[in-house]
Scaffold this motif. Structure first.
Motif, short mmCIF file in Angstrom:
data_model
loop_
_atom_site.label_atom_id
_atom_site.label_comp_id
_atom_site.label_asym_id
_atom_site.label_seq_id
_atom_site.Cartn_x
_atom_site.Cartn_y
_atom_site.Cartn_z
N ARG A 128 0.85 -1.19 0.00
CA ARG A 128 0.00 0.00 0.00
C ARG A 128 0.88 1.23 0.00
NH1 ARG A 128 -3.89 -2.13 4.51
NH2 ARG A 128 -5.15 -3.49 3.23
N ALA A 129 0.60 2.09 -0.91
CA ALA A 129 1.40 3.32 -1.00
C ALA A 129 1.07 4.23 0.16
CB ALA A 129 1.13 4.02 -2.32
N GLN A 130 2.09 4.68 0.83
CA GLN A 130 1.89 5.64 1.90
C GLN A 130 1.67 7.00 1.25
OE1 GLN A 130 1.68 4.98 5.12
NE2 GLN A 130 1.96 2.81 4.69
N PRO A 131 0.73 7.78 1.75
CA PRO A 131 0.52 9.09 1.16
C PRO A 131 1.78 9.93 1.35
CG PRO A 131 -0.77 8.85 3.18
CD PRO A 131 -0.14 7.52 2.88
N PRO A 132 2.16 10.65 0.32
CA PRO A 132 3.39 11.43 0.44
C PRO A 132 3.26 12.51 1.51
CG PRO A 132 2.18 12.04 -1.54
CD PRO A 132 1.48 10.87 -0.94
N ALA A 133 4.35 12.76 2.19
CA ALA A 133 4.36 13.80 3.21
C ALA A 133 4.14 15.14 2.52
CB ALA A 133 5.69 13.80 3.95
N PRO A 134 3.40 16.02 3.16
CA PRO A 134 3.18 17.32 2.52
C PRO A 134 4.52 18.03 2.31
CG PRO A 134 2.33 17.29 4.78
CD PRO A 134 2.78 15.91 4.45
N ALA A 135 4.61 18.67 1.19
CA ALA A 135 5.86 19.36 0.85
C ALA A 135 6.10 20.49 1.84
CB ALA A 135 5.77 19.91 -0.57
N ARG A 136 7.33 20.57 2.29
CA ARG A 136 7.69 21.63 3.23
C ARG A 136 8.23 22.79 2.42
NH1 ARG A 136 9.53 19.95 8.81
NH2 ARG A 136 10.15 22.07 8.60
N ASP A 137 7.79 23.97 2.78
CA ASP A 137 8.35 25.10 2.05
C ASP A 137 9.69 25.49 2.67
OD1 ASP A 137 8.01 26.95 4.12
OD2 ASP A 137 6.12 27.72 3.35
N SER A 138 10.48 26.16 1.90
CA SER A 138 11.85 26.47 2.33
C SER A 138 11.86 27.41 3.54
CB SER A 138 12.64 27.08 1.19
OG SER A 138 12.05 28.29 0.76
N ALA A 139 10.83 28.24 3.70
CA ALA A 139 10.78 29.15 4.85
C ALA A 139 10.71 28.36 6.15
CB ALA A 139 9.60 30.10 4.73
N GLU A 140 9.92 27.26 6.16
CA GLU A 140 9.82 26.43 7.36
C GLU A 140 11.14 25.74 7.65
OE1 GLU A 140 6.51 23.75 7.06
OE2 GLU A 140 5.07 25.38 6.83
N LEU A 156 12.08 20.51 15.67
CA LEU A 156 11.15 20.18 14.59
C LEU A 156 9.98 21.16 14.60
CD1 LEU A 156 10.96 16.30 15.00
CD2 LEU A 156 12.29 17.60 13.34
N LEU A 157 9.63 21.65 13.43
CA LEU A 157 8.52 22.56 13.25
C LEU A 157 7.44 21.81 12.48
CD1 LEU A 157 7.38 25.48 13.36
CD2 LEU A 157 8.48 25.84 11.15
N ASN A 158 6.25 21.68 13.07
CA ASN A 158 5.14 20.97 12.42
C ASN A 158 3.97 21.91 12.27
OD1 ASN A 158 6.31 18.31 12.25
ND2 ASN A 158 6.12 18.25 14.48
N ARG A 159 3.59 22.16 11.04
CA ARG A 159 2.46 23.04 10.77
C ARG A 159 1.17 22.24 10.73
NH1 ARG A 159 2.54 28.49 10.09
NH2 ARG A 159 4.49 29.24 9.25
N GLY A 160 0.14 22.79 11.33
CA GLY A 160 -1.19 22.19 11.27
C GLY A 160 -2.07 23.05 10.39
N ARG A 164 -1.98 26.91 12.82
CA ARG A 164 -1.52 26.31 14.07
C ARG A 164 -0.38 25.34 13.80
NH1 ARG A 164 -6.95 24.87 17.46
NH2 ARG A 164 -7.84 26.95 17.39
N GLY A 165 0.32 25.01 14.87
CA GLY A 165 1.40 24.04 14.73
C GLY A 165 2.11 23.83 16.04
N THR A 166 3.20 23.07 15.97
CA THR A 166 4.00 22.82 17.18
C THR A 166 5.47 22.96 16.84
OG1 THR A 166 4.10 20.45 16.73
CG2 THR A 166 2.32 21.19 18.17
N ILE A 167 6.22 23.31 17.86
CA ILE A 167 7.68 23.32 17.78
C ILE A 167 8.15 22.32 18.82
CG2 ILE A 167 9.80 24.62 18.11
CD1 ILE A 167 8.25 27.14 17.32
#
Length: 187
Positions: A128-140, A156-160, A164-167
């Motif tokens: 089963r193909a895992q869904p690709p991780a969302p592309a991170r932009d270079s600013a993040e 690690l910086l995770n955007r929601g 919103r997000g977490t560091i």
């Protein structure tokens, strides 16, 4: 005694085939071929075949499905190297190569039907193909790098959604935690 009207030549062929299917010494592929003939040549539904041979419709359908297996697997089934339960489990694999490869494992490890089902389940989950991780932009990525440089540890910086997000700031010892606390709370 059963009295029937003259069934005609076609009807006699059908009756002879059904009688042969009901013999107990047919291997699963012979039964599958006979069911297939009844379905294609006599235009019988799987329900009709099941009623005439005294089986469940699902049994007829699953037996016919065995004809989809690659020749290598069909040969192993004909030679009783594997059971029809093993073969039905292999049908869940989508390619003949995967089915043949799994057959090799079954034979080399002498797997039971239950173990074969587990093997197939594991193989299908891996495929089963895992869904690709969302592309991170270079600013993040740049912001993560700046945090790492400033704090001297993995960050690690995770955007929601909705901004919103977490560091996440990693530390690897009590001393490192104290140093991060001083740096963040004093600065």
């Amino acid at each position: 005694a059963v009295i029937r009207d003259d069934p005609g030549e076609q009807g006699l062929l059908e009756l002879a085939l059904i009688e042969n299917i009901q013999r107990s010494n047919l291997n699963p592929l012979e039964a599958a071929t006979a069911y297939q003939v009844l379905a294609e040549d006599f235009q019988l539904s799987h329900d009709d075949i099941a009623r005439r041979v005294g089986k469940q419709r699902s049994t007829v359908t699953n037996t016919i499905r065995l004809l989809r297996l690659p020749k290598l697997v069909q040969d192993a089934l004909s030679e009783s190297a594997i059971s029809s339960g093993h073969a039905r489990a292999l049908l869940r694999l989508t390619t003949p190569q995967a089915q043949s490869s799994a057959l090799t494992t079954i034979l080399s490890k002498d797997l039971t039907v239950r173990q074969t089902e587990d093997l197939v389940r594991k193989l299908t989950q891996e495929n089963r193909a895992q869904p690709p991780a969302p592309a991170r932009d270079s600013a993040e990525s740049d912001l993560e790098d700046r945090f790492r440089e400033k704090l001297g540890t993995k960050v690690l910086l995770n955007r929601g959604r909705g901004g919103r997000g977490t560091i996440t700031i990693h530390f690897y010892s009590d001393e490192e935690l104290n140093a991060l606390t001083d740096l963040l709370l004093i600065s």
